[in-house]
Design a protein around this motif. Sequence first.
Motif, PDB file in Angstrom:
ATOM      1  N   VAL A 142       6.596  11.089   0.508  1.00 21.37           N
ATOM      2  CA  VAL A 142       6.127   9.682   0.072  1.00 21.37           C
ATOM      3  C   VAL A 142       5.180   9.340   1.005  1.00 21.37           C
ATOM      4  CG1 VAL A 142       6.895   7.424   0.040  1.00 21.37           C
ATOM      5  CG2 VAL A 142       8.535   9.128  -0.546  1.00 21.37           C
ATOM      6  N   CYS A 143       3.744   9.062   0.415  1.00 18.64           N
ATOM      7  CA  CYS A 143       2.742   8.746   1.137  1.00 18.64           C
ATOM      8  C   CYS A 143       2.781   7.358   1.135  1.00 18.64           C
ATOM      9  CB  CYS A 143       1.391   9.326   0.457  1.00 18.64           C
ATOM     10  SG  CYS A 143       1.448  10.947   0.217  1.00 18.64           S
ATOM     11  N   ALA A 144       2.201   6.626   2.187  1.00 19.67           N
ATOM     12  CA  ALA A 144       2.058   5.260   2.407  1.00 19.67           C
ATOM     13  C   ALA A 144       0.899   4.716   1.576  1.00 19.67           C
ATOM     14  CB  ALA A 144       1.781   4.942   3.923  1.00 19.67           C
ATOM     15  N   GLY A 145      -0.245   5.346   1.485  1.00 18.30           N
ATOM     16  CA  GLY A 145      -1.275   5.039   0.540  1.00 18.30           C
ATOM     17  C   GLY A 145      -1.741   3.721   1.078  1.00 18.30           C
ATOM     18  N   ARG A 146      -2.553   2.936   0.448  1.00 17.01           N
ATOM     19  CA  ARG A 146      -3.274   1.778   0.703  1.00 17.01           C
ATOM     20  C   ARG A 146      -3.555   0.789  -0.256  1.00 17.01           C
ATOM     21  NH1 ARG A 146      -6.753   0.589   4.861  1.00 17.01           N
ATOM     22  NH2 ARG A 146      -8.554  -0.501   4.442  1.00 17.01           N
ATOM     23  N   GLU A 147      -2.874  -0.206  -0.119  1.00 15.52           N
ATOM     24  CA  GLU A 147      -2.941  -1.136  -1.068  1.00 15.52           C
ATOM     25  C   GLU A 147      -2.590  -0.626  -2.515  1.00 15.52           C
ATOM     26  OE1 GLU A 147      -6.787  -2.612  -0.760  1.00 15.52           O
ATOM     27  OE2 GLU A 147      -6.623  -3.296   1.176  1.00 15.52           O
ATOM     28  N   LYS A 148      -1.425   0.106  -2.633  1.00 14.56           N
ATOM     29  CA  LYS A 148      -0.661   0.699  -3.956  1.00 14.56           C
ATOM     30  C   LYS A 148      -1.702   1.568  -4.388  1.00 14.56           C
ATOM     31  CE  LYS A 148       1.960  -3.664  -4.298  1.00 14.56           C
ATOM     32  NZ  LYS A 148       2.931  -4.208  -5.144  1.00 14.56           N
ATOM     33  N   ARG A 149      -2.782   2.288  -3.751  1.00 13.71           N
ATOM     34  CA  ARG A 149      -3.327   3.467  -4.430  1.00 13.71           C
ATOM     35  C   ARG A 149      -3.430   4.655  -3.529  1.00 13.71           C
ATOM     36  NH1 ARG A 149      -7.511   0.828  -7.511  1.00 13.71           N
ATOM     37  NH2 ARG A 149      -7.800   3.090  -8.120  1.00 13.71           N
ATOM     38  N   VAL A 150      -3.917   5.524  -3.868  1.00 12.07           N
ATOM     39  CA  VAL A 150      -3.909   7.005  -3.055  1.00 12.07           C
ATOM     40  C   VAL A 150      -4.822   6.703  -1.827  1.00 12.07           C
ATOM     41  CG1 VAL A 150      -5.644   7.913  -4.449  1.00 12.07           C
ATOM     42  CG2 VAL A 150      -4.014   9.489  -3.224  1.00 12.07           C
ATOM     43  N   SER A 151      -4.290   7.255  -0.590  1.00 10.81           N
ATOM     44  CA  SER A 151      -5.283   7.285   0.462  1.00 10.81           C
ATOM     45  C   SER A 151      -5.123   8.745   0.868  1.00 10.81           C
ATOM     46  CB  SER A 151      -4.521   6.542   1.619  1.00 10.81           C
ATOM     47  OG  SER A 151      -5.284   6.204   2.650  1.00 10.81           O
ATOM     48  N   LEU A 152      -6.611   9.096   1.042  1.00  8.73           N
ATOM     49  CA  LEU A 152      -6.830  10.566   1.064  1.00  8.73           C
ATOM     50  C   LEU A 152      -6.261  11.391   2.030  1.00  8.73           C
ATOM     51  CD1 LEU A 152      -8.240  12.553  -0.935  1.00  8.73           C
ATOM     52  CD2 LEU A 152     -10.644  11.756   0.066  1.00  8.73           C
ATOM     53  N   ASP A 153      -6.294  10.568   3.430  1.00  8.62           N
ATOM     54  CA  ASP A 153      -5.616  11.242   4.815  1.00  8.62           C
ATOM     55  C   ASP A 153      -4.114  11.693   4.333  1.00  8.62           C
ATOM     56  OD1 ASP A 153      -5.899   8.007   4.452  1.00  8.62           O
ATOM     57  OD2 ASP A 153      -4.544   8.161   6.153  1.00  8.62           O
ATOM     58  N   ASP A 154      -3.420  10.619   3.755  1.00  4.99           N
ATOM     59  CA  ASP A 154      -1.999  10.874   3.412  1.00  4.99           C
ATOM     60  C   ASP A 154      -1.820  12.028   2.420  1.00  4.99           C
ATOM     61  OD1 ASP A 154      -1.440   8.800   5.131  1.00  4.99           O
ATOM     62  OD2 ASP A 154      -1.132   7.335   3.572  1.00  4.99           O
ATOM     63  N   ALA A 155      -2.792  11.851   1.362  1.00  6.29           N
ATOM     64  CA  ALA A 155      -2.569  12.933   0.213  1.00  6.29           C
ATOM     65  C   ALA A 155      -2.852  14.286   1.033  1.00  6.29           C
ATOM     66  CB  ALA A 155      -3.588  12.542  -0.953  1.00  6.29           C
ATOM     67  N   VAL A 156      -3.527  14.524   1.589  1.00  9.31           N
ATOM     68  CA  VAL A 156      -4.033  15.906   2.425  1.00  9.31           C
ATOM     69  C   VAL A 156      -2.960  16.258   3.187  1.00  9.31           C
ATOM     70  CG1 VAL A 156      -5.607  17.062   3.822  1.00  9.31           C
ATOM     71  CG2 VAL A 156      -6.608  15.612   2.108  1.00  9.31           C
ATOM     72  N   CYS A 157      -2.343  15.284   3.942  1.00  7.24           N
ATOM     73  CA  CYS A 157      -1.097  15.576   4.873  1.00  7.24           C
ATOM     74  C   CYS A 157       0.011  15.916   3.816  1.00  7.24           C
ATOM     75  CB  CYS A 157      -0.797  14.640   5.974  1.00  7.24           C
ATOM     76  SG  CYS A 157       0.313  14.934   6.995  1.00  7.24           S
ATOM     77  N   ALA A 158       0.282  15.383   2.839  1.00 10.66           N
ATOM     78  CA  ALA A 158       1.369  15.906   2.068  1.00 10.66           C
ATOM     79  C   ALA A 158       1.170  16.935   1.225  1.00 10.66           C
ATOM     80  CB  ALA A 158       1.276  14.632   0.745  1.00 10.66           C
ATOM     81  N   GLY A 159      -0.175  17.340   0.870  1.00 10.08           N
ATOM     82  CA  GLY A 159      -0.287  18.645   0.438  1.00 10.08           C
ATOM     83  C   GLY A 159      -0.159  19.771   1.610  1.00 10.08           C
ATOM     84  N   ALA A 160      -0.644  19.434   3.029  1.00 15.10           N
ATOM     85  CA  ALA A 160      -0.160  20.519   3.812  1.00 15.10           C
ATOM     86  C   ALA A 160       1.386  20.638   3.775  1.00 15.10           C
ATOM     87  CB  ALA A 160      -0.920  19.931   5.199  1.00 15.10           C
ATOM     88  N   VAL A 161       2.080  19.522   3.812  1.00 14.52           N
ATOM     89  CA  VAL A 161       3.515  19.686   3.736  1.00 14.52           C
ATOM     90  C   VAL A 161       4.148  20.600   2.602  1.00 14.52           C
ATOM     91  CG1 VAL A 161       5.800  18.559   3.574  1.00 14.52           C
ATOM     92  CG2 VAL A 161       4.167  17.746   5.117  1.00 14.52           C
ATOM     93  N   ALA A 162       3.536  20.495   1.390  1.00 18.09           N
ATOM     94  CA  ALA A 162       3.984  21.077   0.331  1.00 18.09           C
ATOM     95  C   ALA A 162       3.548  22.503   0.340  1.00 18.09           C
ATOM     96  CB  ALA A 162       3.067  20.515  -1.053  1.00 18.09           C
ATOM     97  N   LEU A 163       2.507  22.883   1.058  1.00 21.68           N
ATOM     98  CA  LEU A 163       2.067  24.125   1.258  1.00 21.68           C
ATOM     99  C   LEU A 163       2.747  24.983   2.158  1.00 21.68           C
ATOM    100  CD1 LEU A 163      -1.839  24.087   0.738  1.00 21.68           C
ATOM    101  CD2 LEU A 163      -0.289  24.833  -0.899  1.00 21.68           C
ATOM    102  N   GLY A 164       3.442  23.990   3.099  1.00 26.03           N
ATOM    103  CA  GLY A 164       4.422  24.885   4.068  1.00 26.03           C
ATOM    104  C   GLY A 164       3.542  25.393   5.072  1.00 26.03           C
TER     105      GLY A 164
END
Lengths: 237, 237
Positions: B142-164
Motif C-alpha cells: 500500500v503506497c501512501a501516494g500524494r493527494e490521492k494520486r500515485v507518487s513515483l518514489d513510493d511506486a518504485v519502492c513498491a516495485g522493488a518489494v514486488a521484485l523481491g
Amino acid sequence: MDVCFTPDEVVPSELQGRIAVVVDVLRATSTIVEALANGARSVYPVASIEAAVRLAQNMGRDQVLLCGERRGLPIDGFDLGNSPREFTPERVAGKSLVMTTTNGTPALLATTAAQSTLVASFLNLSAVVAALAEAGKPVTVVCAGREKRVSLDDAVCAGAVALGGERSPDLSRGLPDTAQAAALLAGARLDDLTGLFAETAAGRQLIDAGLGEDLEFCAQIDRHGIVPRFHDGQITI
Amino acid sequence: MDVCFTPDEVVPSELQGRIAVVVDVLRATSTIVEALANGARSVYPVASIEAAVRLAQNMGRDQVLLCGERRGLPIDGFDLGNSPREFTPERVAGKSLVMTTTNGTPALLATTAAQSTLVASFLNLSAVVAALAEAGKPVTVVCAGREKRVSLDDAVCAGAVALGGERSPDLSRGLPDTAQAAALLAGARLDDLTGLFAETAAGRQLIDAGLGEDLEFCAQIDRHGIVPRFHDGQITI
C-alpha cells in the motif's frame, strides 16, 4: 500533462480549460475509433444497459446499433459486442451506435467538465498526439483502468500520449509523477504491445473468452488518422 | 502480490489473510524505520493533529515525542517534524512517538484488515523482502501516494518489494497489472534514487522547503535490517 490512471482520480474542477484524452485500449476506445473510421455516424456512450435500451428506443430502435459488453462478453439483445473486429464498414457505415461498456464508458462520462474530450487508442495514437500539439492546451489523459485500478494497457498508451510519440521517458522529467510514471511504462513496454496485452488482466480475460485476436487488433499503432471527439453526449469525428 | 498506488485503492475485505506493506518513502515510513532503528520504543500513527495531542496527553505529555508534518513542515508545538535526520538516537532512544503525517498515516490506518502490516522504505528494503519470503503469505503493498494520486518514489519502492530484491521486471509477469506496473517502474528507476526523488512532486516540495538532504537520506538502500510491524495502534520492531 497529467494522467489519471482510473476515472476515480478525476477531479472535475481540475479539468476546466483542459483537453481530456480518454483511453480504454482493451477495448472501448479502440472499438470507437474503428467504428468511426469505418463510417459510423456517431457513438453515444451511456452508463447502463437500461439507459442504452431507453436511448435506442427514443432514437428509433431500427436507427441505431446497440453495442457493448459486460464482463467482456456481448449483452443479450444487443446488436454488437465490444470487439473492434465486429465494427466493419458493412455493419456500421452510416449508423449511430449506442454503447455501454464496463470501464470505458465511465471514463468518458467523467470528463464532461473538460474543455474538450478526445478518444485515443493505439489505433489513432499519432493523430491524437498531433491534435494535442496543435491545440496547445493543458492535457489530462484519463485511463479507463479496470475495477478502479490501473490497467497496464491503458497506462502504456497514456504514456505514449504523454511522450508525444517519442520514445524516451527522459522527456517526461518535470511532469507530474503520474505522467512520468506513464511515460516510464511506455518507454519500457511500447515495443511489444501484443505481448504486453497478453500479460494484463484485461488481455487474459479476452484470451479466456476466445477473443484473443482482439489483442493483436488493438495493438496496431496508427491504423487510422482520425481524432474522435466526445461532445453533447455523442462521439463524432 | 498486489500493489495499491494510493490508500483509496485499498478494499479492506480484500486485505484479509494478507500481509500489508506500507510505503511512504518521502518520508513517513523512512522516518519510522530510522526512529525505531535508533531505539525509539514505538510509534503511534494517528490521523489528525488533535488526535495526536490528545493521545500524548493521555500517555503523559512528557513520556512521548509529538512528531509529524503538514505540507511537509513541522507542526507548531510538536517536538519533531518528519525528517528522518531529526530522529537520532540522542533524541528518540527509549521514547514513544506519536506521529501524524499527511499521506503516510492514512496509508497505515487503511491496512487494519490485513493479517499483519509491515513498514517499508528503501532504508529497510531487503529486510522486508526477507520477512515476506519467510512468511509465504499473499502480499499487498500500500503506497501512501500524494493527494490521492500515485507518487513515483513510493511506486518504485513498491516495485522493488514486488521484485523481491531482484532487478528484472520480467519477474513480475503473471502478477496483477498494478504489481507489473510497479516492477516496471522499479526496473527503470532504481539505479538513481536521489535523482528520481528530485523529479517527484514530493521531492521538489522538500527541496523548496530547504529539506533537500532528506532525499539523499531516504535513498539509502538497506541502511537498517529491521522490519517494523503495525499492530494494535502502534508500530514496533
